[in-house]
Design an enzyme around this catalytic site. Structure first.
Site, mmCIF file in Angstrom:
data_model
loop_
_atom_site.group_PDB
_atom_site.id
_atom_site.type_symbol
_atom_site.label_atom_id
_atom_site.label_comp_id
_atom_site.label_asym_id
_atom_site.label_seq_id
_atom_site.Cartn_x
_atom_site.Cartn_y
_atom_site.Cartn_z
ATOM 1 N N GLN A 82 -10.262 -2.480 2.422
ATOM 2 C CA GLN A 82 -9.793 -3.142 3.628
ATOM 3 C C GLN A 82 -9.758 -2.213 4.845
ATOM 4 O O GLN A 82 -9.302 -2.591 5.905
ATOM 5 C CB GLN A 82 -8.439 -3.807 3.394
ATOM 6 C CG GLN A 82 -7.265 -2.862 3.190
ATOM 7 C CD GLN A 82 -6.013 -3.629 2.794
ATOM 8 O OE1 GLN A 82 -5.887 -4.117 1.688
ATOM 9 N NE2 GLN A 82 -5.066 -3.762 3.716
ATOM 10 N N GLN B 238 -3.059 -12.174 7.984
ATOM 11 C CA GLN B 238 -3.257 -11.883 6.554
ATOM 12 C C GLN B 238 -2.530 -12.934 5.704
ATOM 13 O O GLN B 238 -3.098 -13.496 4.757
ATOM 14 C CB GLN B 238 -2.720 -10.483 6.255
ATOM 15 C CG GLN B 238 -2.469 -10.215 4.777
ATOM 16 C CD GLN B 238 -2.060 -8.780 4.509
ATOM 17 O OE1 GLN B 238 -2.867 -7.870 4.646
ATOM 18 N NE2 GLN B 238 -0.823 -8.547 4.113
ATOM 19 N N LYS C 138 5.726 -11.576 7.276
ATOM 20 C CA LYS C 138 5.170 -12.356 8.387
ATOM 21 C C LYS C 138 4.570 -11.447 9.463
ATOM 22 O O LYS C 138 3.906 -11.927 10.364
ATOM 23 C CB LYS C 138 6.283 -13.197 9.022
ATOM 24 C CG LYS C 138 6.688 -14.405 8.212
ATOM 25 C CD LYS C 138 7.726 -15.160 9.023
ATOM 26 C CE LYS C 138 8.135 -16.444 8.364
ATOM 27 N NZ LYS C 138 9.220 -17.083 9.126
ATOM 28 N N LYS C 139 4.864 -10.161 9.393
ATOM 29 C CA LYS C 139 4.321 -9.256 10.410
ATOM 30 C C LYS C 139 2.797 -9.312 10.399
ATOM 31 O O LYS C 139 2.158 -9.299 11.439
ATOM 32 C CB LYS C 139 4.808 -7.831 10.163
ATOM 33 C CG LYS C 139 4.124 -6.859 11.090
ATOM 34 C CD LYS C 139 4.954 -5.645 11.326
ATOM 35 C CE LYS C 139 4.191 -4.691 12.185
ATOM 36 N NZ LYS C 139 3.042 -4.135 11.466
ATOM 37 N N HIS D 54 9.354 -3.416 3.404
ATOM 38 C CA HIS D 54 9.004 -3.646 1.997
ATOM 39 C C HIS D 54 10.271 -3.939 1.177
ATOM 40 O O HIS D 54 10.260 -4.784 0.292
ATOM 41 C CB HIS D 54 8.329 -2.400 1.400
ATOM 42 C CG HIS D 54 7.020 -2.053 2.039
ATOM 43 N ND1 HIS D 54 6.832 -0.901 2.768
ATOM 44 C CD2 HIS D 54 5.828 -2.694 2.030
ATOM 45 C CE1 HIS D 54 5.577 -0.855 3.181
ATOM 46 N NE2 HIS D 54 4.949 -1.925 2.756
ATOM 47 N N MET E 202 0.844 -1.193 0.000
ATOM 48 C CA MET E 202 0.000 0.000 0.000
ATOM 49 C C MET E 202 0.884 1.249 0.000
ATOM 50 O O MET E 202 0.440 2.336 0.390
ATOM 51 C CB MET E 202 -0.944 -0.010 1.207
ATOM 52 C CG MET E 202 -1.907 -1.208 1.160
ATOM 53 S SD MET E 202 -3.460 -0.937 2.020
ATOM 54 C CE MET E 202 -2.899 -0.624 3.663
ATOM 55 N N SER F 41 4.260 0.986 8.100
ATOM 56 C CA SER F 41 3.989 2.326 7.555
ATOM 57 C C SER F 41 3.300 3.194 8.605
ATOM 58 O O SER F 41 3.384 4.409 8.569
ATOM 59 C CB SER F 41 3.102 2.222 6.321
ATOM 60 O OG SER F 41 3.732 1.406 5.368
HETATM 61 O O1 PAF Z 1 -0.180 -5.821 3.633
HETATM 62 C C1 PAF Z 1 -0.568 -4.889 2.894
HETATM 63 O O2 PAF Z 1 0.130 -3.899 2.672
HETATM 64 C C2 PAF Z 1 -1.950 -4.991 2.268
HETATM 65 O O3 PAF Z 1 -2.853 -5.604 3.128
HETATM 66 C C3 PAF Z 1 -1.935 -5.677 0.905
HETATM 67 C C4 PAF Z 1 -1.508 -7.125 1.006
HETATM 68 C C5 PAF Z 1 -0.998 -4.939 -0.037
HETATM 69 C C6 PAF Z 1 -3.332 -5.655 0.293
HETATM 70 O O4 PAF Z 1 -3.799 -4.352 0.132
#
Ligand code: PAF
Length: 273
Positions: free
Chosen positions: A58, A150, A145-146, A34, A27, A183
């Site tokens: 989300q 998800q 893994k954080k 990242h 995102m 973030s």
């Molecule tokens: O982990 C994220 O940054 C978001 O949940 C993802 C996987 C990019 C989906 O919008």
């Protein structure tokens, strides 16, 4: 590096790629966490695509969708320097239409822990991730893994919908003081950052107790809660890696999970045991 904003253009660009494709869905507001996903994708694939999309589906109505950090220029520079081939930065109306099938995450997994505080959040995550997989058709897709819950729900979606993508779980990246990169850390003041260390300290104390032989999940949860006593704790749990409650800790099958508020900011962290 190419920056693409339309789904049509992305599909065309993808069809020209030869060899393996690594997808890093993000995102934006890219940080070292990242970067480690991108580096891993770069090492393991012929082509690397990073998606940058603050996915409205989300976020719950009162969450930080509007103020979520957006740093498109800086993110593109980071991607160029990291050897990314394509950055995909779509607009919401190119991703979502008014009429489309709903993707619903399994209730028993998506409405506990994160999902209890953020009902519907994982429906939105799976919806966008499935769309990204269909657009990019990646060989490998990289997730931190954080966001353990998800990651597990995405792995479950891939398995149960028979998607042909390999999910690569990537280790949590931490600041030198132990704070897990996020973030949302940018929302914290200096003194809040110091308070936020309680999360990684709680995990460290718990893992030390486990290393010394503690196997009682309740006792380990109490050790975490003790370190978190100055914060508003959402949960501090010892679960199996498939998110079932466990009374006894089994090494290599357990995960310690924490969510707590530092001021108004809700942070998560975890440790795989
Ligand atoms: O982990 C994220 O940054 C978001 O949940 C993802 C996987 C990019 C989906 O919008």
């Amino acid at each position: 590096m190419r920056t693409i904003s339309s789904t049509k253009e992305l599909i065309a660009a993808r069809s020209e790629l030869k060899g393996s494709v690594g997808l890093v869905p993000t995102m934006g507001a890219l940080h070292n966490g990242h970067l480690s996903l991108i580096k891993q994708a770069r090492m393991q694939n012929d082509n690397v695509i990073v998606s940058i999309f603050v996915n409205p589906k989300q976020f719950l109505p009162k969450e930080d969708y509007e103020r979520y950090p957006r740093r498109e220029e800086a993110d593109q520079k980071i991607c160029t320097l990291s050897g990314v081939d394509i950055v995909f930065m779509p607009q919401s109306d190119d991703i979502y239409t008014q009429i489309e099938p709903e993707i619903l995450a399994p209730k028993n997994l998506a409405y506990i822990l994160e999902g209890e505080s953020r009902p519907g959040h994982f429906d939105g995550v799976l919806r966008v991730v499935l769309k990204l997989f269909n657009l990019v058709r990646p060989t490998n897709a990289y997730f931190g893994k954080k966001d353990a819950q998800q990651l597990y729900l995405i792995q479950n979606m891939v398995k149960t919908l028979f998607l042909s993508v390999n999910i690569v779980p990537c280790d949590i990246v931490r600041e030198a003081d132990g704070l897990a990169m996020s973030s949302r850390n940018g929302y914290l003041t200096q003194s809040e950052k110091e308070q936020a260390l309680a999360l990684s300290i709680a995990l460290k104390n718990a893992s030390q107790a486990i290393m010394k032989g503690e196997r009682d999940a309740n006792k380990v949860e109490l050790i975490m809660l003790e370190a978190l006593k100055d914060l508003k704790v959402d949960y501090a749990k010892v679960l199996s890696r498939d998110f079932d409650p466990r009374e006894t800790i089994v090494i290599k099958e357990t995960i310690l999970l924490i969510a707590a508020f530092v001021g108004k900011i809700r942070l998560i962290d975890n440790l795989w045991i």
